[in-house]
Design a protein around this motif. Structure first.
Motif, PDB file in Angstrom:
ATOM      1  N   GLY A   1      44.569  38.286  36.631  1.00 50.24           N
ATOM      2  CA  GLY A   1      43.280  38.189  37.488  1.00 50.24           C
ATOM      3  C   GLY A   1      43.705  37.048  38.503  1.00 50.24           C
ATOM      4  N   LEU A   2      44.343  36.096  38.070  1.00 54.65           N
ATOM      5  CA  LEU A   2      44.692  34.977  39.046  1.00 54.65           C
ATOM      6  C   LEU A   2      45.678  35.278  40.058  1.00 54.65           C
ATOM      7  CD1 LEU A   2      44.702  31.936  36.472  1.00 54.65           C
ATOM      8  CD2 LEU A   2      42.922  32.534  38.162  1.00 54.65           C
ATOM      9  N   LYS A   3      46.609  36.283  39.548  1.00 49.63           N
ATOM     10  CA  LYS A   3      47.530  36.485  40.723  1.00 49.63           C
ATOM     11  C   LYS A   3      46.962  37.520  41.608  1.00 49.63           C
ATOM     12  CE  LYS A   3      50.865  38.013  37.804  1.00 49.63           C
ATOM     13  NZ  LYS A   3      52.075  38.703  36.949  1.00 49.63           N
TER      14      LYS A   3
ATOM     15  N   TRP B   1      50.087  40.850  44.282  1.00 41.62           N
ATOM     16  CA  TRP B   1      50.528  40.392  43.085  1.00 41.62           C
ATOM     17  C   TRP B   1      49.983  40.625  42.018  1.00 41.62           C
ATOM     18  CZ3 TRP B   1      50.582  34.713  45.442  1.00 41.62           C
ATOM     19  CH2 TRP B   1      51.651  34.602  46.149  1.00 41.62           C
ATOM     20  N   GLY B   2      50.304  41.373  40.722  1.00 46.91           N
ATOM     21  CA  GLY B   2      49.607  41.523  39.701  1.00 46.91           C
ATOM     22  C   GLY B   2      49.138  43.044  39.671  1.00 46.91           C
ATOM     23  N   PHE B   3      48.276  43.447  38.863  1.00 52.48           N
ATOM     24  CA  PHE B   3      47.891  44.820  38.561  1.00 52.48           C
ATOM     25  C   PHE B   3      46.202  45.152  38.629  1.00 52.48           C
ATOM     26  CE2 PHE B   3      52.168  44.637  37.439  1.00 52.48           C
ATOM     27  CZ  PHE B   3      52.776  46.015  38.193  1.00 52.48           C
TER      28      PHE B   3
ATOM     29  N   PHE C   1      44.587  35.361  44.101  1.00 54.57           N
ATOM     30  CA  PHE C   1      45.502  34.522  45.090  1.00 54.57           C
ATOM     31  C   PHE C   1      46.127  35.258  45.971  1.00 54.57           C
ATOM     32  CE2 PHE C   1      46.101  30.980  41.470  1.00 54.57           C
ATOM     33  CZ  PHE C   1      44.819  30.347  42.016  1.00 54.57           C
ATOM     34  N   SER C   2      46.600  36.594  45.437  1.00 55.87           N
ATOM     35  CA  SER C   2      47.249  37.373  46.695  1.00 55.87           C
ATOM     36  C   SER C   2      46.466  37.932  47.692  1.00 55.87           C
ATOM     37  CB  SER C   2      48.126  38.310  46.009  1.00 55.87           C
ATOM     38  OG  SER C   2      47.359  39.481  45.248  1.00 55.87           O
ATOM     39  N   TYR C   3      45.083  38.089  47.257  1.00 63.17           N
ATOM     40  CA  TYR C   3      44.162  38.672  48.015  1.00 63.17           C
ATOM     41  C   TYR C   3      43.795  37.760  49.101  1.00 63.17           C
ATOM     42  CZ  TYR C   3      39.217  39.721  49.744  1.00 63.17           C
ATOM     43  OH  TYR C   3      38.213  39.792  50.329  1.00 63.17           O
ATOM     44  N   TYR C   4      43.385  36.458  48.656  1.00 63.15           N
ATOM     45  CA  TYR C   4      43.098  35.544  49.686  1.00 63.15           C
ATOM     46  C   TYR C   4      44.410  34.896  50.483  1.00 63.15           C
ATOM     47  CZ  TYR C   4      38.494  34.712  48.052  1.00 63.15           C
ATOM     48  OH  TYR C   4      37.056  34.875  47.742  1.00 63.15           O
ATOM     49  N   LEU C   5      45.674  35.054  49.813  1.00 62.40           N
ATOM     50  CA  LEU C   5      46.754  35.003  50.879  1.00 62.40           C
ATOM     51  C   LEU C   5      46.658  35.995  51.898  1.00 62.40           C
ATOM     52  CD1 LEU C   5      48.923  32.934  51.127  1.00 62.40           C
ATOM     53  CD2 LEU C   5      50.224  34.407  49.581  1.00 62.40           C
TER      54      LEU C   5
ATOM     55  N   TRP D   1      42.587  45.325  46.537  1.00 56.39           N
ATOM     56  CA  TRP D   1      43.580  44.633  45.673  1.00 56.39           C
ATOM     57  C   TRP D   1      43.267  44.526  44.261  1.00 56.39           C
ATOM     58  CZ3 TRP D   1      43.325  43.958  50.606  1.00 56.39           C
ATOM     59  CH2 TRP D   1      44.472  43.462  51.467  1.00 56.39           C
ATOM     60  N   HIS D   2      41.951  45.159  43.711  1.00 61.43           N
ATOM     61  CA  HIS D   2      41.959  45.098  42.302  1.00 61.43           C
ATOM     62  C   HIS D   2      41.019  46.135  41.674  1.00 61.43           C
ATOM     63  CE1 HIS D   2      37.580  44.501  42.913  1.00 61.43           C
ATOM     64  NE2 HIS D   2      37.387  44.420  41.708  1.00 61.43           N
ATOM     65  N   ASP D   3      40.740  47.075  42.384  1.00 56.88           N
ATOM     66  CA  ASP D   3      39.766  48.355  41.901  1.00 56.88           C
ATOM     67  C   ASP D   3      40.055  49.600  42.408  1.00 56.88           C
ATOM     68  OD1 ASP D   3      37.909  49.406  40.360  1.00 56.88           O
ATOM     69  OD2 ASP D   3      36.399  48.740  41.698  1.00 56.88           O
TER      70      ASP D   3
END
Length: 341
Positions: free
Chosen positions: A23-25, A42-44, A28-32, A271-273
């Motif tokens: 979740g942190l990855k 980053w991440g899944f 962070f990738s979303y805001y970057l 980015w997440h859903d």
């Protein structure tokens, strides 16, 4: 402890190191990405929506499933395919919604799939019109480990309810709700959280206080009020846009109704859903109801390959460059539920 607070603790209890780190990855990738205007991923996924079926017993006027308006085929999610997909994702996946289009309980394997996801300690939720919450299904729902059950109830009288839930029977909704509450008590279970969801439209806006009272009488845990998405909102042919401004995504102008929302050039959902249809198509979000923007097909590639492929990267780049130019974003309001104490 209040049911909502208990539900929040239940959700938090599903976290582990892998899910927190993932979740942190993702965050962070979303805001970057927002800062650099480049699609960095980053991440899944933290959460997904998995579609049990496109079939539905009702004919709601602003629902592609109800209108039988899909260009994609109607079908049922198969248990083996579901398990294979979850096995790919469960280490990172925190939240799973068994809903996209259609009525989940029409899929005979639906509750078996909920049970499988629950065994992986994933928080599970679904939304139903409650016409199939008979004794057997209600008992199996509790036993499946489902964490949240959202029941659509868009009226407190049959006359009002049927104006949007075309073909529906309010007495079946109420009977199903009583049955699920009864079995939750009998099995001494703390789950699922049972919620009435009230889609506020012009025909039912006068019953907002009544549905709160009804929920309290039936020992339903909470009532959520949702703003309605109207496809032809300029003309509103079905006269659904409510007069109470708080519950409307639109406002009236001399040239017809206009969308209130402001489309910023970023979207957390990308980015997440993601959404996975019953037949394995990966769509960017729940506003792509016909899966026209296909990011990939799980019949041909693994989810991890799709999540970071060129199609996904290009779509995220389009979001960052100009969200107003993407068709499925034009009627999107991220906060479609109206929070009330």
């Amino acid at each position: 402890m209040k049911p909502i607070r208990r539900d929040q603790f239940n959700l938090i209890s599903k976290l582990n190191f892998s899910r927190i780190w993932n979740g942190l990855k993702v965050l962070f990738s979303y805001y970057l990405s927002r800062w650099t205007r480049r699609p960095i991923q980053w991440g899944f996924p933290i959460s997904i929506s998995f579609e049990p079926t496109t079939s539905c017993n009702l004919r709601c006027p602003e629902c592609p499933s109800g209108l039988r308006a899909f260009t994609r085929p109607t079908g049922m999610l198969q248990k083996d395919f579901f398990r294979e997909t979850i096995d790919q994702m469960h280490r990172h996946l925190w939240y799973l919604v068994f809903y996209f289009q259609g009525e989940p309980y029409l899929n005979p394997g639906f509750l078996d799939m909920v049970k499988y996801a629950s065994s992986k300690k994933i928080y599970t939720a679904t939304s139903t019109n409650a016409h199939y919450l008979n004794e057997e299904n209600a008992k199996r729902t509790i036993e499946s480990g489902l964490d949240r059950l959202i029941i659509s109830i868009d009226g407190t009288t049959q006359e009002v309810y049927q104006q949007y839930r075309v073909g529906g029977q309010l007495d079946k909704v109420l009977e199903g709700t009583r049955t699920i509450i009864k079995w939750r008590k009998e099995l001494k279970s703390k789950t699922p959280l049972v919620v009435f969801q009230f889609l506020v439209v012009k025909p039912n806006e006068h019953q907002i206080e009544e549905v709160k009272k009804l929920a309290a009488e039936m020992e339903v845990d909470d009532v959520w009020f949702k703003t309605a998405q109207v496809y032809d909102y300029v003309n509103d042919p079905h006269q659904l846009i409510p007069g109470i401004d708080k519950y409307s995504r639109y406002h009236k102008t001399e040239n017809g109704n206009q969308f209130k929302g402001k489309l910023a050039n970023h979207c957390w959902r990308l980015w997440h859903d993601p959404v996975i249809t019953w037949d394995g198509l990966v769509a960017p979000c729940c506003f792509d109801k016909d899966a026209q923007h296909q990011m990939g097909d799980l019949k041909n590639a693994s989810f991890k390959e799709i999540w970071k492929n060129g199609a996904y990267r290009d779509f995220r780049k389009k979001i960052l460059q100009g969200r107003k130019n993407i068709d499925i974003c034009s009627n999107c309001s991220e906060g479609t539920r109206v929070w009330e104490s």
